[in-house]
Design an enzyme around this catalytic site. Structure first.
Site, PDB file in Angstrom:
ATOM      1  N   LYS A  61       4.799   4.258   2.736  1.00  0.00           N
ATOM      2  CA  LYS A  61       6.119   3.800   3.181  1.00  0.00           C
ATOM      3  C   LYS A  61       7.051   4.930   3.619  1.00  0.00           C
ATOM      4  O   LYS A  61       7.834   4.759   4.548  1.00  0.00           O
ATOM      5  CB  LYS A  61       6.789   2.984   2.070  1.00  0.00           C
ATOM      6  CG  LYS A  61       6.083   1.664   1.775  1.00  0.00           C
ATOM      7  CD  LYS A  61       6.869   0.873   0.756  1.00  0.00           C
ATOM      8  CE  LYS A  61       6.105  -0.315   0.256  1.00  0.00           C
ATOM      9  NZ  LYS A  61       6.891  -1.139  -0.667  1.00  0.00           N
ATOM     10  N   ASP A  77      11.853  -4.726   1.984  1.00  0.00           N
ATOM     11  CA  ASP A  77      11.822  -4.776   0.519  1.00  0.00           C
ATOM     12  C   ASP A  77      13.198  -5.078  -0.084  1.00  0.00           C
ATOM     13  O   ASP A  77      13.310  -5.854  -1.035  1.00  0.00           O
ATOM     14  CB  ASP A  77      11.308  -3.443  -0.065  1.00  0.00           C
ATOM     15  CG  ASP A  77       9.797  -3.331   0.013  1.00  0.00           C
ATOM     16  OD1 ASP A  77       9.107  -4.367   0.058  1.00  0.00           O
ATOM     17  OD2 ASP A  77       9.297  -2.184   0.017  1.00  0.00           O
TER      18      ASP A  77
HETATM   19  P1  NAP Z   1       6.931   5.016  -6.801  1.00  0.00           P
HETATM   20  O1  NAP Z   1       7.699   5.369  -5.585  1.00  0.00           O
HETATM   21  O2  NAP Z   1       5.674   5.725  -7.136  1.00  0.00           O
HETATM   22  O3  NAP Z   1       7.946   5.176  -8.062  1.00  0.00           O
HETATM   23  C1  NAP Z   1       7.493   4.994  -9.377  1.00  0.00           C
HETATM   24  C2  NAP Z   1       8.677   4.964 -10.336  1.00  0.00           C
HETATM   25  O4  NAP Z   1       8.166   4.685 -11.642  1.00  0.00           O
HETATM   26  C3  NAP Z   1       9.427   6.295 -10.423  1.00  0.00           C
HETATM   27  O5  NAP Z   1      10.772   6.045 -10.707  1.00  0.00           O
HETATM   28  C4  NAP Z   1       8.722   6.956 -11.624  1.00  0.00           C
HETATM   29  O6  NAP Z   1       9.518   7.912 -12.286  1.00  0.00           O
HETATM   30  C5  NAP Z   1       8.541   5.754 -12.532  1.00  0.00           C
HETATM   31  N1  NAP Z   1       7.491   5.959 -13.506  1.00  0.00           N
HETATM   32  C6  NAP Z   1       6.145   6.019 -13.278  1.00  0.00           C
HETATM   33  N2  NAP Z   1       5.488   6.209 -14.435  1.00  0.00           N
HETATM   34  C7  NAP Z   1       6.433   6.292 -15.410  1.00  0.00           C
HETATM   35  C8  NAP Z   1       6.380   6.476 -16.818  1.00  0.00           C
HETATM   36  N3  NAP Z   1       5.219   6.620 -17.460  1.00  0.00           N
HETATM   37  N4  NAP Z   1       7.539   6.478 -17.508  1.00  0.00           N
HETATM   38  C9  NAP Z   1       8.713   6.304 -16.868  1.00  0.00           C
HETATM   39  N5  NAP Z   1       8.851   6.142 -15.545  1.00  0.00           N
HETATM   40  C10 NAP Z   1       7.708   6.122 -14.823  1.00  0.00           C
HETATM   41  O7  NAP Z   1       6.534   3.468  -6.816  1.00  0.00           O
HETATM   42  P2  NAP Z   1       7.347   2.251  -6.141  1.00  0.00           P
HETATM   43  O8  NAP Z   1       6.753   1.937  -4.834  1.00  0.00           O
HETATM   44  O9  NAP Z   1       8.801   2.516  -6.267  1.00  0.00           O
HETATM   45  O10 NAP Z   1       6.922   1.050  -7.126  1.00  0.00           O
HETATM   46  C11 NAP Z   1       7.536   0.932  -8.385  1.00  0.00           C
HETATM   47  C12 NAP Z   1       7.248  -0.446  -8.952  1.00  0.00           C
HETATM   48  O11 NAP Z   1       7.813  -1.435  -8.113  1.00  0.00           O
HETATM   49  C13 NAP Z   1       5.758  -0.752  -9.045  1.00  0.00           C
HETATM   50  O12 NAP Z   1       5.515  -1.348 -10.296  1.00  0.00           O
HETATM   51  C14 NAP Z   1       5.511  -1.739  -7.933  1.00  0.00           C
HETATM   52  O13 NAP Z   1       4.503  -2.672  -8.290  1.00  0.00           O
HETATM   53  C15 NAP Z   1       6.868  -2.439  -7.839  1.00  0.00           C
HETATM   54  N6  NAP Z   1       7.115  -2.986  -6.493  1.00  0.00           N
HETATM   55  C16 NAP Z   1       7.194  -4.335  -6.358  1.00  0.00           C
HETATM   56  C17 NAP Z   1       7.439  -4.882  -5.124  1.00  0.00           C
HETATM   57  C18 NAP Z   1       7.538  -6.385  -4.980  1.00  0.00           C
HETATM   58  O14 NAP Z   1       7.543  -6.879  -3.852  1.00  0.00           O
HETATM   59  N7  NAP Z   1       7.624  -7.127  -6.061  1.00  0.00           N
HETATM   60  C19 NAP Z   1       7.610  -4.065  -3.991  1.00  0.00           C
HETATM   61  C20 NAP Z   1       7.529  -2.685  -4.170  1.00  0.00           C
HETATM   62  C21 NAP Z   1       7.273  -2.153  -5.432  1.00  0.00           C
HETATM   63  P3  NAP Z   1       9.445   9.489 -11.889  1.00  0.00           P
HETATM   64  O15 NAP Z   1      10.353   9.653 -10.712  1.00  0.00           O
HETATM   65  O16 NAP Z   1       9.916  10.170 -13.093  1.00  0.00           O
HETATM   66  O17 NAP Z   1       8.010   9.785 -11.561  1.00  0.00           O
END
Ligand code: NAP
Length: 287
Positions: free
Chosen positions: A71, A107
């Site tokens: 993305k 999104d």
């Molecule tokens: P991303 O850019 O990789 O961001 C991941 C986030 O999770 C960051 O804030 C990261 O913190 C945090 N994180 C990961 N592991 C962690 C841990 N062990 N403890 C605390 N914080 C942790 O991923 P993303 O695309 O934003 O996706 C995030 C979530 O949103 C996912 O679960 C995804 O399934 C969901 N999502 C859902 C939709 C939907 O349509 N429903 C759409 C997009 C995403 P750090 O910065 O500290 O690494």
């Protein structure tokens, strides 16, 4: 589905991608509106994103969705970026138009429509606590400002990653605060918010826990987890037990997909058909 010489292609690029429910949702929608189009999932590694996007343009495909890890990378590859996608800092939908790749982000829209559907809530005038500052956290935070939220608080494990969100919100009427992703910091601010959103990936595994005490949740709070598989994360279970209103990210997934469908086809998305197909694909049966 009948594939012939006129069938148009749309799809999704990701890595990994085999788990995606988007083909089920979009192919059901395309069939419902009787378009001779087909939606496919493509496993694309990040180093191949540029050539894959150039490929859809050269093949005259209609467009693609982008998911992890593409993305943000796509911002520098597409020919034009829609203004909201630029603010949201990511592209999740690409349309091929007159030989150009145009990037959109659906999104934030999907999230706003999701909470409207699930909580009958708009973001205008609301105070929102967002856990996570990755792609989803940023899209939700910026959507909050676009829709007139009064205050956005972002909590993240890595505090430095909140800075780009703070910079984007600075200068808008929405107040902003950055906090740590720890029980004490969250407990301190949670009583002043209307909506708590989990946009971290913590909860994707059933045993995952953010380590928040039950006292964080109260009946007046709405709690939205962007995770939809599993349907109930530990966070949602705790919030339900405390009497809070809860919902998972399926509605966000549905509405981001519906908006992408409308961008590509110019047709109104058949929401009921898409919702049914998505639920069946994700949960294996109607919930
Ligand atoms: P991303 O850019 O990789 O961001 C991941 C986030 O999770 C960051 O804030 C990261 O913190 C945090 N994180 C990961 N592991 C962690 C841990 N062990 N403890 C605390 N914080 C942790 O991923 P993303 O695309 O934003 O996706 C995030 C979530 O949103 C996912 O679960 C995804 O399934 C969901 N999502 C859902 C939709 C939907 O349509 N429903 C759409 C997009 C995403 P750090 O910065 O500290 O690494």
């Amino acid at each position: 589905m009948k594939i012939d010489g006129s069938t148009q292609i749309v799809g999704v690029f990701g890595s990994p991608i085999a788990h995606t429910a988007s083909p089920a949702m979009h192919n059901a929608a395309l069939a419902a509106v009787k378009l001779n189009w087909c939606y496919l999932a493509f496993h694309v590694e990040p180093q191949n994103l540029r050539s894959a996007l150039t490929g859809i343009r050269d093949l005259n495909c209609r467009g693609v969705n982008l998911t992890v890890p593409h993305k943000i990378l796509a911002l520098d590859i597409v020919d034009e970026v829609d203004a909201d996608a630029r603010k949201l800092g990511a592209v999740n939908t690409v349309v091929v138009k007159e030989g150009k790749l145009i990037g959109f982000n659906t999104d934030g829209y999907g999230f706003a429509r999701g909470i409207k559907e699930d909580f009958d809530m708009t973001l205008k005038g609301k105070r929102v606590l967002i856990l996570g500052a990755g792609g989803a956290g940023r899209a939700i935070a910026i959507q909050c400002t676009l829709d007139g939220a009064t205050k956005v608080i972002v909590a993240n494990r890595t505090p430095a990653k909140i800075a780009p969100i703070a910079n984007e919100i600075a200068g808008t009427p929405t107040k902003f605060e950055a906090i740590g992703l720890d029980a004490e910091s969250i407990q301190r601010v949670v009583t002043e918010v209307d909506l708590l959103v989990n946009a971290t990936s913590v909860g994707l595994q059933p045993a995952d826990s953010l380590g928040l005490p039950a006292g964080v949740f109260s009946p007046g709070l709405a709690v939205y987890d962007t995770i939809y598989r599993p349907a109930e994360t530990q966070l949602l279970r705790q919030a339900t037990d405390a009497g809070a209103k809860v919902s998972n990210g399926l509605s966000m997934l549905l509405h981001q997909g519906a908006k992408a469908f409308e961008i590509w086809t110019g047709r109104k998305a058949p929401l009921a058909v898409m919702r049914r197909a998505l639920r069946t694909a994700v949960y294996g049966a109607q919930l």
